[in-house]
Enzyme design. Sequence first.
Site, PDB file in Angstrom:
ATOM      1  N   GLY A 259     151.073  63.237 -54.763  1.00  0.00           N
ATOM      2  CA  GLY A 259     150.312  62.694 -53.644  1.00  0.00           C
ATOM      3  C   GLY A 259     148.896  62.372 -54.073  1.00  0.00           C
ATOM      4  O   GLY A 259     148.077  61.949 -53.253  1.00  0.00           O
ATOM      5  N   ASN A 260     148.613  62.546 -55.352  1.00  0.00           N
ATOM      6  CA  ASN A 260     147.272  62.384 -55.896  1.00  0.00           C
ATOM      7  C   ASN A 260     147.023  60.920 -56.278  1.00  0.00           C
ATOM      8  O   ASN A 260     147.592  60.422 -57.257  1.00  0.00           O
ATOM      9  CB  ASN A 260     147.099  63.300 -57.111  1.00  0.00           C
ATOM     10  CG  ASN A 260     145.670  63.370 -57.594  1.00  0.00           C
ATOM     11  OD1 ASN A 260     144.942  62.376 -57.606  1.00  0.00           O
ATOM     12  ND2 ASN A 260     145.257  64.553 -58.033  1.00  0.00           N
TER      13      ASN A 260
ATOM     14  N   ASP B 164     153.214  67.753 -64.465  1.00  0.00           N
ATOM     15  CA  ASP B 164     152.535  68.943 -63.995  1.00  0.00           C
ATOM     16  C   ASP B 164     151.462  69.239 -65.022  1.00  0.00           C
ATOM     17  O   ASP B 164     151.738  69.259 -66.233  1.00  0.00           O
ATOM     18  CB  ASP B 164     153.489  70.124 -63.835  1.00  0.00           C
ATOM     19  CG  ASP B 164     152.872  71.208 -62.964  1.00  0.00           C
ATOM     20  OD1 ASP B 164     152.500  70.890 -61.827  1.00  0.00           O
ATOM     21  OD2 ASP B 164     152.757  72.357 -63.418  1.00  0.00           O
TER      22      ASP B 164
ATOM     23  N   PHE C 285     138.498  63.439 -62.406  1.00  0.00           N
ATOM     24  CA  PHE C 285     138.644  64.225 -61.184  1.00  0.00           C
ATOM     25  C   PHE C 285     138.928  65.670 -61.565  1.00  0.00           C
ATOM     26  O   PHE C 285     139.018  66.018 -62.748  1.00  0.00           O
ATOM     27  CB  PHE C 285     139.768  63.663 -60.292  1.00  0.00           C
ATOM     28  CG  PHE C 285     141.119  63.575 -60.959  1.00  0.00           C
ATOM     29  CD1 PHE C 285     142.054  64.577 -60.812  1.00  0.00           C
ATOM     30  CD2 PHE C 285     141.452  62.474 -61.730  1.00  0.00           C
ATOM     31  CE1 PHE C 285     143.294  64.495 -61.417  1.00  0.00           C
ATOM     32  CE2 PHE C 285     142.697  62.371 -62.350  1.00  0.00           C
ATOM     33  CZ  PHE C 285     143.625  63.393 -62.186  1.00  0.00           C
ATOM     34  N   GLY C 286     139.042  66.532 -60.576  1.00  0.00           N
ATOM     35  CA  GLY C 286     139.360  67.923 -60.846  1.00  0.00           C
ATOM     36  C   GLY C 286     138.263  68.633 -61.622  1.00  0.00           C
ATOM     37  O   GLY C 286     137.081  68.555 -61.285  1.00  0.00           O
ATOM     38  N   TYR C 287     138.652  69.299 -62.686  1.00  0.00           N
ATOM     39  CA  TYR C 287     137.729  70.103 -63.477  1.00  0.00           C
ATOM     40  C   TYR C 287     136.957  69.275 -64.519  1.00  0.00           C
ATOM     41  O   TYR C 287     136.173  69.839 -65.284  1.00  0.00           O
ATOM     42  CB  TYR C 287     138.493  71.223 -64.189  1.00  0.00           C
ATOM     43  CG  TYR C 287     139.142  72.221 -63.261  1.00  0.00           C
ATOM     44  CD1 TYR C 287     138.442  73.334 -62.803  1.00  0.00           C
ATOM     45  CD2 TYR C 287     140.455  72.062 -62.824  1.00  0.00           C
ATOM     46  CE1 TYR C 287     139.031  74.254 -61.944  1.00  0.00           C
ATOM     47  CE2 TYR C 287     141.062  72.969 -61.969  1.00  0.00           C
ATOM     48  CZ  TYR C 287     140.338  74.061 -61.528  1.00  0.00           C
ATOM     49  OH  TYR C 287     140.922  74.977 -60.671  1.00  0.00           O
ATOM     50  N   ASP C 288     137.150  67.978 -64.546  1.00  0.00           N
ATOM     51  CA  ASP C 288     136.562  67.130 -65.589  1.00  0.00           C
ATOM     52  C   ASP C 288     135.045  67.283 -65.763  1.00  0.00           C
ATOM     53  O   ASP C 288     134.557  67.262 -66.897  1.00  0.00           O
ATOM     54  CB  ASP C 288     136.893  65.658 -65.334  1.00  0.00           C
ATOM     55  CG  ASP C 288     138.366  65.343 -65.614  1.00  0.00           C
ATOM     56  OD1 ASP C 288     139.082  66.245 -66.086  1.00  0.00           O
ATOM     57  OD2 ASP C 288     138.791  64.201 -65.353  1.00  0.00           O
TER      58      ASP C 288
ATOM     59  N   ARG D 179     147.179  63.672 -70.336  1.00  0.00           N
ATOM     60  CA  ARG D 179     148.053  62.771 -69.592  1.00  0.00           C
ATOM     61  C   ARG D 179     148.202  61.436 -70.312  1.00  0.00           C
ATOM     62  O   ARG D 179     149.274  60.843 -70.336  1.00  0.00           O
ATOM     63  CB  ARG D 179     147.509  62.566 -68.174  1.00  0.00           C
ATOM     64  CG  ARG D 179     148.470  61.799 -67.251  1.00  0.00           C
ATOM     65  CD  ARG D 179     147.984  61.789 -65.814  1.00  0.00           C
ATOM     66  NE  ARG D 179     147.962  63.133 -65.257  1.00  0.00           N
ATOM     67  CZ  ARG D 179     146.849  63.835 -65.031  1.00  0.00           C
ATOM     68  NH1 ARG D 179     145.664  63.320 -65.289  1.00  0.00           N
ATOM     69  NH2 ARG D 179     146.917  65.055 -64.536  1.00  0.00           N
TER      70      ARG D 179
END
Length: 219
Positions: free
Chosen positions: A8-9, A67, A174-177, A203
């Site tokens: 969903g990201n 994941d 995004f996230g922890y970047d 990724r």
Amino acid sequence: MKIYLATGNKNKKREMQQLLPEHEILIPSDEGIYFDPDETGITFYENSLIKAKALYDIVHKPVIADDSGICVDALGGAPGIYSSRYAGPDFMKGKPDGTKIPQEEQNVFLINQLNEAVKKGQLPEAAYLHGKRSCHYTCAMVLYLGTDRLYVCQETFEGTLIEDISKKAGDGGFGYDPIVFLPEFNKTVAQLSADEKNGISHRGKATKQLKKIIDSLNI
């Protein structure tokens, strides 16, 4: 070719579309599909397979699922598969009610938890590529074409966690970047351009391997 991405990201969709520009990448919400499988695996691969199969059973079209998460060596690889749910040292696997905390809070918690672990000096044996603050992202990616036809690629992306949230930098990714520093680039992951990140990220590398498989299958 139309490929569904089991997430969903929208940030992941954007990255995947950049990496596979010759294909149409769709996520469930693009077609009004409710998608929220229980990720009960204990490895990145198991969770990616759960998501891939769940979406394939709905769309019956090629599905890619990944994941991924951040693994801090001095924390024994945590938060790992629980990266999106991580809510500090008291809730390493997420809050009991399933609610998630804002990413900024996750970043602060993770930095402070590592600082405390380093201060105490009780560190597990690990491949500390960049000293005691070393960390890496892991991505397990599955191309699912049916019950007996699937392909898996898993890659990592090494860096080091910054020492204080005040040193976060960059507005990309995004996230922890913003809190993962890359010594060889003298930048955080969030300071990389999209092309730079896609060329070296967990990724990006996993997708490149998967692309070779997709091209060879001529699907």
